[in-house]
Scaffold this active site. Sequence first.
Site, PDB file in Angstrom:
ATOM      1  N   GLU A 105       0.889  -1.172   0.000  1.00 49.33           N
ATOM      2  CA  GLU A 105       0.000   0.000   0.000  1.00 49.33           C
ATOM      3  C   GLU A 105       0.923   1.218   0.000  1.00 49.33           C
ATOM      4  OE1 GLU A 105      -2.854   0.321   3.323  1.00 49.33           O
ATOM      5  OE2 GLU A 105      -2.586   2.481   3.151  1.00 49.33           O
ATOM      6  N   ARG A 144       1.781  10.131   0.564  1.00 52.07           N
ATOM      7  CA  ARG A 144       2.296  11.148   1.475  1.00 52.07           C
ATOM      8  C   ARG A 144       3.583  11.720   0.931  1.00 52.07           C
ATOM      9  NH1 ARG A 144       2.148   7.408   6.741  1.00 52.07           N
ATOM     10  NH2 ARG A 144       0.252   6.449   6.000  1.00 52.07           N
ATOM     11  N   THR A 172      -3.383   6.514   1.771  1.00 52.39           N
ATOM     12  CA  THR A 172      -3.459   7.953   2.072  1.00 52.39           C
ATOM     13  C   THR A 172      -4.044   8.739   0.896  1.00 52.39           C
ATOM     14  OG1 THR A 172      -1.325   7.539   3.192  1.00 52.39           O
ATOM     15  CG2 THR A 172      -2.244   9.728   3.413  1.00 52.39           C
ATOM     16  N   LYS A 224     -11.325   0.188   6.565  1.00 51.07           N
ATOM     17  CA  LYS A 224     -10.135   0.288   7.414  1.00 51.07           C
ATOM     18  C   LYS A 224     -10.612   0.895   8.743  1.00 51.07           C
ATOM     19  CE  LYS A 224      -5.976   3.224   7.254  1.00 51.07           C
ATOM     20  NZ  LYS A 224      -4.859   3.643   6.393  1.00 51.07           N
TER      21      LYS A 224
END
Length: 210
Positions: free
Chosen positions: A43, A47, A71, A131
């Site tokens: 994943e 960022r 993200t 999540k």
Amino acid sequence: MTTEEFMGKLAEIKVCPVVVLDDVADAVPLAKALAAGKLPMAEVTFRTAAAADSIKAIAENCPDVIVGAGTVLDREQCARAINAGAQFIVSPSFSDEVAQYAIGHGVPYCPGTCTPTDITNALRYNLPMVKFFPAAAYGGLKTIKALASVFPQLKFMPTGGVSTENVNEYLGFDKIVCVGGTWVCKKDKVNAKDWAGITKLCQEAYDLTH
Ligand code: 3PG
């Protein structure tokens, strides 16, 4: 990949490596290191500026690794991730625009949730899994069990503060498909290009959870 196939793969590996890459040159060796440690999934978090190119490099060079984006905060990032070859999308919060874009492009979406309201939003898109983030800070397994009691159809991927110390506590609950975490690909090891060290962390996580 369908959402069911994605969930099946998560259930097999049990730990989804959350990856932060500053340098696209690290993407392929890192993905190979994860796969060598029996965690063939990455994943790659949005960022850093290297995220989209890293996803592309892994997608093109590591066919045995399932690469996705983490993200992902908005439609634009989601589009860049999918264009780069992301096979799944994860975000820290629930996002309507990300949900619409990912689902519209046939890509599994796992939104971050930590309240009943977040989950209710996710259920508007019939998402079978969310999540739970940040897991440890929001009460960990106790909170997931409380949420699961009112959303019995839903599966969870706790992320945030998961480690070798608590991973099997989470995985012992049948509503939890897998966990996510950075501990299997520590930033200092990536920066040092310690690929063997990352393989060892992944293999340890795999052995602990299987
Ligand atoms: C994430 O990006 O999902 C979390 O920051 C991962 O949390 P961790 O570093 O505690 O595993």
